[in-house]
Design a protein around this motif. Structure first.
Motif, PDB file in Angstrom:
ATOM      1  N   ILE A   2     -23.739   7.236 -12.120  1.00 59.29           N
ATOM      2  CA  ILE A   2     -22.335   6.886 -11.880  1.00 59.29           C
ATOM      3  C   ILE A   2     -22.070   6.760 -10.390  1.00 59.29           C
ATOM      4  CG2 ILE A   2     -19.959   7.774 -11.988  1.00 59.29           C
ATOM      5  CD1 ILE A   2     -20.763   9.123 -14.682  1.00 59.29           C
ATOM      6  N   LEU A   3     -22.504   7.754  -9.633  1.00 61.21           N
ATOM      7  CA  LEU A   3     -22.239   7.770  -8.196  1.00 61.21           C
ATOM      8  C   LEU A   3     -23.025   6.693  -7.466  1.00 61.21           C
ATOM      9  CD1 LEU A   3     -22.244  11.629  -7.687  1.00 61.21           C
ATOM     10  CD2 LEU A   3     -20.297  10.116  -8.146  1.00 61.21           C
ATOM     11  N   TRP A   4     -24.267   6.509  -7.854  1.00 60.41           N
ATOM     12  CA  TRP A   4     -25.088   5.497  -7.192  1.00 60.41           C
ATOM     13  C   TRP A   4     -24.500   4.104  -7.399  1.00 60.41           C
ATOM     14  CZ3 TRP A   4     -27.854   1.163  -8.431  1.00 60.41           C
ATOM     15  CH2 TRP A   4     -28.691   0.688  -7.431  1.00 60.41           C
ATOM     16  N   ILE A   5     -24.107   3.796  -8.629  1.00 57.90           N
ATOM     17  CA  ILE A   5     -23.545   2.484  -8.946  1.00 57.90           C
ATOM     18  C   ILE A   5     -22.206   2.284  -8.233  1.00 57.90           C
ATOM     19  CG2 ILE A   5     -22.546   1.060 -10.795  1.00 57.90           C
ATOM     20  CD1 ILE A   5     -25.616   1.143 -10.875  1.00 57.90           C
ATOM     21  N   ALA A   6     -21.345   3.282  -8.262  1.00 60.63           N
ATOM     22  CA  ALA A   6     -20.040   3.165  -7.599  1.00 60.63           C
ATOM     23  C   ALA A   6     -20.215   2.882  -6.115  1.00 60.63           C
ATOM     24  CB  ALA A   6     -19.213   4.424  -7.819  1.00 60.63           C
ATOM     25  N   GLN A   7     -21.133   3.601  -5.467  1.00 60.25           N
ATOM     26  CA  GLN A   7     -21.352   3.377  -4.041  1.00 60.25           C
ATOM     27  C   GLN A   7     -22.015   2.031  -3.794  1.00 60.25           C
ATOM     28  OE1 GLN A   7     -20.373   5.499  -1.249  1.00 60.25           O
ATOM     29  NE2 GLN A   7     -20.681   3.452  -0.465  1.00 60.25           N
ATOM     30  N   ASP A   8     -22.949   1.656  -4.634  1.00 62.61           N
ATOM     31  CA  ASP A   8     -23.647   0.384  -4.466  1.00 62.61           C
ATOM     32  C   ASP A   8     -22.687  -0.810  -4.572  1.00 62.61           C
ATOM     33  OD1 ASP A   8     -26.134  -1.128  -4.160  1.00 62.61           O
ATOM     34  OD2 ASP A   8     -25.826  -1.716  -6.257  1.00 62.61           O
ATOM     35  N   LEU A   9     -21.678  -0.701  -5.417  1.00 63.15           N
ATOM     36  CA  LEU A   9     -20.740  -1.793  -5.635  1.00 63.15           C
ATOM     37  C   LEU A   9     -19.501  -1.730  -4.740  1.00 63.15           C
ATOM     38  CD1 LEU A   9     -20.909  -2.015  -9.527  1.00 63.15           C
ATOM     39  CD2 LEU A   9     -21.942  -3.565  -7.868  1.00 63.15           C
ATOM     40  N   ALA A  45     -18.489  -3.075   1.764  1.00 65.86           N
ATOM     41  CA  ALA A  45     -19.330  -2.666   2.895  1.00 65.86           C
ATOM     42  C   ALA A  45     -18.631  -1.613   3.742  1.00 65.86           C
ATOM     43  CB  ALA A  45     -19.671  -3.890   3.738  1.00 65.86           C
ATOM     44  N   LYS A  46     -19.388  -0.648   4.165  1.00 67.56           N
ATOM     45  CA  LYS A  46     -18.937   0.430   5.043  1.00 67.56           C
ATOM     46  C   LYS A  46     -17.897   1.361   4.412  1.00 67.56           C
ATOM     47  CE  LYS A  46     -19.917  -2.253   9.152  1.00 67.56           C
ATOM     48  NZ  LYS A  46     -19.391  -2.829  10.388  1.00 67.56           N
ATOM     49  N   TYR A  47     -17.700   1.273   3.107  1.00 64.67           N
ATOM     50  CA  TYR A  47     -16.775   2.169   2.413  1.00 64.67           C
ATOM     51  C   TYR A  47     -17.576   3.244   1.705  1.00 64.67           C
ATOM     52  CZ  TYR A  47     -13.350   3.994  -0.883  1.00 64.67           C
ATOM     53  OH  TYR A  47     -12.524   4.834  -1.594  1.00 64.67           O
ATOM     54  N   ASP A  48     -17.279   4.490   1.994  1.00 65.98           N
ATOM     55  CA  ASP A  48     -17.952   5.610   1.348  1.00 65.98           C
ATOM     56  C   ASP A  48     -17.058   6.159   0.246  1.00 65.98           C
ATOM     57  OD1 ASP A  48     -19.989   5.383   3.221  1.00 65.98           O
ATOM     58  OD2 ASP A  48     -19.093   6.861   4.560  1.00 65.98           O
ATOM     59  N   ILE A  49     -17.591   6.249  -0.971  1.00 69.77           N
ATOM     60  CA  ILE A  49     -16.794   6.818  -2.057  1.00 69.77           C
ATOM     61  C   ILE A  49     -16.582   8.302  -1.805  1.00 69.77           C
ATOM     62  CG2 ILE A  49     -17.592   5.096  -3.710  1.00 69.77           C
ATOM     63  CD1 ILE A  49     -19.269   7.321  -5.024  1.00 69.77           C
ATOM     64  N   THR A  50     -15.510   8.843  -2.383  1.00 66.06           N
ATOM     65  CA  THR A  50     -15.215  10.268  -2.288  1.00 66.06           C
ATOM     66  C   THR A  50     -15.037  10.823  -3.693  1.00 66.06           C
ATOM     67  OG1 THR A  50     -14.102   9.992  -0.160  1.00 66.06           O
ATOM     68  CG2 THR A  50     -13.643  12.018  -1.373  1.00 66.06           C
ATOM     69  N   ILE A  51     -15.834  11.828  -4.019  1.00 65.05           N
ATOM     70  CA  ILE A  51     -15.715  12.516  -5.301  1.00 65.05           C
ATOM     71  C   ILE A  51     -14.574  13.520  -5.157  1.00 65.05           C
ATOM     72  CG2 ILE A  51     -16.869  13.971  -7.006  1.00 65.05           C
ATOM     73  CD1 ILE A  51     -19.540  12.937  -5.690  1.00 65.05           C
ATOM     74  N   THR A  52     -13.573  13.424  -6.042  1.00 64.77           N
ATOM     75  CA  THR A  52     -12.434  14.344  -5.966  1.00 64.77           C
ATOM     76  C   THR A  52     -12.451  15.385  -7.076  1.00 64.77           C
ATOM     77  OG1 THR A  52     -11.033  12.835  -7.231  1.00 64.77           O
ATOM     78  CG2 THR A  52     -10.976  12.640  -4.819  1.00 64.77           C
ATOM     79  N   SER A  53     -13.301  15.193  -8.087  1.00 68.74           N
ATOM     80  CA  SER A  53     -13.401  16.183  -9.152  1.00 68.74           C
ATOM     81  C   SER A  53     -14.729  16.043  -9.877  1.00 68.74           C
ATOM     82  CB  SER A  53     -12.255  16.014 -10.150  1.00 68.74           C
ATOM     83  OG  SER A  53     -12.308  17.023 -11.131  1.00 68.74           O
TER      84      SER A  53
END
Length: 111
Positions: free
Chosen positions: A30-37, A40-48
């Motif tokens: 889940i995290l790998w795909i979300a970050q891959d998509l 550019a230069k946007y880092d996902i943040t897990i909130t829960s």
């Protein structure tokens, strides 16, 4: 030698990961795909992870769901927030459920 642009996955302070999450490739996907998509230069943040209050029988409590922050999602002409959510769902496939909520994205593995 060229090196790819490295991105990071951010974790909101206080997020708790269920032990099953980090040992299950289908969940970490889940995290790998979300970050891959992500743009550019946007880092996902897990909130829960398995912390917080969720619906009864939520996949959060068994380590199969994450919430991702949306308030800092960049507005670009190539990727809106709804488009990003649709792309995540399409790449993950039918064993996953992705939902754009009021202030976050909920993504879970149904396996």
């Amino acid at each position: 030698m060229l090196y790819p642009l490295l991105t990071m996955i951010q974790i909101k302070p206080g997020v708790i990961f269920h032990p099953i999450s980090v040992r299950t490739p289908a969940v970490m996907r889940i995290l790998w795909i979300a970050q891959d998509l992500a743009p550019a230069k946007y880092d996902i943040t897990i909130t829960s992870g398995c912390d917080g209050e969720h619906k009864p029988r939520s996949k959060h409590y068994v380590g199969k769901a994450f919430d991702l922050r949306t308030r800092d999602f960049p507005k670009t002409e190539h990727c809106s927030l709804p488009t990003w959510v649709r792309r995540i769902q399409a790449r993950l496939g039918d064993e996953y459920f992705t939902l754009l909520e009021k202030n976050h994205i909920h993504v879970q593995w149904n396996g």
